[in-house]
Design an enzyme around this catalytic site. Structure first.
Site, mmCIF file in Angstrom:
data_model
loop_
_atom_site.group_PDB
_atom_site.id
_atom_site.type_symbol
_atom_site.label_atom_id
_atom_site.label_comp_id
_atom_site.label_asym_id
_atom_site.label_seq_id
_atom_site.Cartn_x
_atom_site.Cartn_y
_atom_site.Cartn_z
ATOM 1 N N GLY A 240 -13.282 8.686 -0.549
ATOM 2 C CA GLY A 240 -12.856 7.453 0.180
ATOM 3 C C GLY A 240 -12.741 6.200 -0.919
ATOM 4 N N CYS A 349 18.078 11.258 3.864
ATOM 5 C CA CYS A 349 18.643 10.616 5.141
ATOM 6 C C CYS A 349 17.748 10.312 6.299
ATOM 7 C CB CYS A 349 19.546 11.902 5.858
ATOM 8 S SG CYS A 349 20.859 12.361 4.597
#
Ligand SMILES: Cc1ncc(COP(=O)(O)O)c(C=O)c1O
Length: 419
Positions: A240, A349
């Site tokens: 992390g 798209c």
């Protein structure tokens, strides 16, 4: 050595490689990584771990290119894997089974069996049902299995909700009361060896505070276990540690990762214990080592916005679309002081296919090349064939030379997989 910098000629270099020159010989978009940066990040981690009994593991999920895993392996790192695929890649890249930890909230029976047969370091258990599945398989195979229970400490890592994992509302780990039951159950089993506590709070964490809170919790929990005569040997602190996405160039005199800010504080509370430690870092090792290089196809001006349409898209790097993540984007040729505000978007798209919105950028023209920085982690591994776009090539700067480490797909190689 400078890793990412503009030279006197105004060109952007990765180590000694002039990226503009490179774009004359290879087609865009592509990923390119600096081996030196990967090594430097690993060495920093090893340096902070020197006074501790530490097994540093590389979280393959950040980037599972075998050449990259191999570099990290040669520095003595183990691996954190979350699937049979990652387990196979770790082994194939030379990581010893004894240095592999297997995490993940939904391991299948065949994945558990493969991990036990390979005699890996440990499995991190995430539910009571999984404990029973592992118990059953270890009994069938008549093999001991070292396990760590992943406890969810209900601590907010203050990162994006999709990569925050240590809250009770998240699917990961178990609450402390359940963990206690699981430790009891595992310690009474013939083959299970409950030797570790595992936590992982989330990803892209930028301060030691949530870690320190969870460590207080772990040390208390360990006392509770001792009262029940259950003695754990190691703590797996998860991964992390974040990187500075907004500042990846060498020109400003700051670090590219949070390793030095977080890791020493994370390890310090264990100095006077007899526990050994595991960490599972991904982003902090490879994130700052990678660039996504792309070309500006078109510029488009509308009354509301100026767009630069580039040849990379969300299928190559989904982090901005998925997490609204910020990546510093810089031109391969420094064009001087003039700037313009624009949206940098891909050809897919989807309105969500963007890299930057309303970003002040140096003036750029059609045909110019850009580097999306901080793209070494969760970049290529999260790519897809959406809009039937092939996955792109990956290159490595090693000893001043460029090596291809992933060829990239072609439409033909994709088509062949369809019957
Ligand atoms: C259990 C576990 N360990 C380690 C990591 C690696 O995280 P990072 O790349 O932020 O270090 C993750 C990432 O989500 C994870 O889920």
């Amino acid at each position: 050595m400078q890793i990412l910098h503009y030279n006197d000629d105004g060109n952007l270099y990765l180590e000694n490689i002039d990226l503009t020159e490179l774009c004359r010989t290879v087609s865009t978009p592509f990923y390119i990584y600096s081996e030196t940066e990967i090594r430097n990040n690993c060495k920093r981690i090893l340096h902070h771990g020197e006074l501790f009994s530490l097994l540093p593991c590389y979280a393959l999920k950040a980037n599972y290119n075998p050449k990259i895993i191999h570099i990290i392996q040669t520095l003595g790192f183990g691996a954190d894997v979350v699937s049979d695929g990652e387990l196979q890649f770790a082994l194939r890249s030379g990581i010893s089974p004894q240095k592999i930890v297997f995490a993940g909230v939904g391991k299948s029976a065949s994945e558990i069996e493969a991990a036990i047969r390979e005699e890996i370091h440990s499995l991190n258990i995430e539910s009571e049902s999984e404990l029973r599945a592992i118990a059953k398989i270890s009994k069938k195979l008549k093999k001991n299995v070292v396990v760590a229970i992943r406890i969810n400490p209900d601590i907010d890592a203050k990162t994006h909700p999709y990569i925050s994992t240590g809250l009770h509302e998240n699917k990961f780990g178990v609450d402390p009361a359940t963990a206690l039951r699981m430790f009891r159950e595992a310690s009474n089993h013939q083959y299970l060896k409950p030797e570790g506590i595992h936590i992982h709070l989330g990803s892209q964490i930028q301060s030691p505070a949530p870690y320190l809170e969870s460590i207080r919790f772990i040390l208390d929990f360990r006392e509770k276990l001792l009262h029940e005569n259950i003695k754990i040997k190691f703590v797996d602190l998860g991964g992390g540690i974040g990187i500075h996405y907004e500042n990846q160039l060498d020109t400003r005199n700051t670090s590219r990762t949070f390793i030095d800010d977080i890791l020493p504080q994370l390890l310090a509370p264990f100095r006077d214990t007899d526990l050994y430690l595991i960490i599972e870092l991904g982003r902090a090792i490879v994130g700052s080592a990678g660039l996504l290089i792309t070309k500006v196809l078109y510029k488009k001006e509308t009354p509301q916005r100026n767009f630069a349409i580039i040849d990379a898209a969300m299928n190559n790097l989904i982090r901005p679309s998925l997490y609204q993540a910020y990546h510093q984007i810089v031109p391969l040729k420094d064009s001087g002081a003039e700037t313009e505000v624009m949206d940098i978007v891909g050809p897919v798209c989807e309105t969500g296919d963007y890299f930057a919105r309303q970003r002040e950028m140096p003036l750029i023209n059609e045909g110019d090349y850009l580097a999306v920085t901080g793209a070494g982690a969760y970049g290529q591994v999260l790519s897809s064939n959406y809009n039937l776009r092939p996955r792109i090539a990956e290159y490595l700067v090693r000893d001043g030379n460029i090596t291809t480490i992933f060829n990239g797909e072609s439409i033909q190689t994709i088509m062949q997989q369809y019957l």
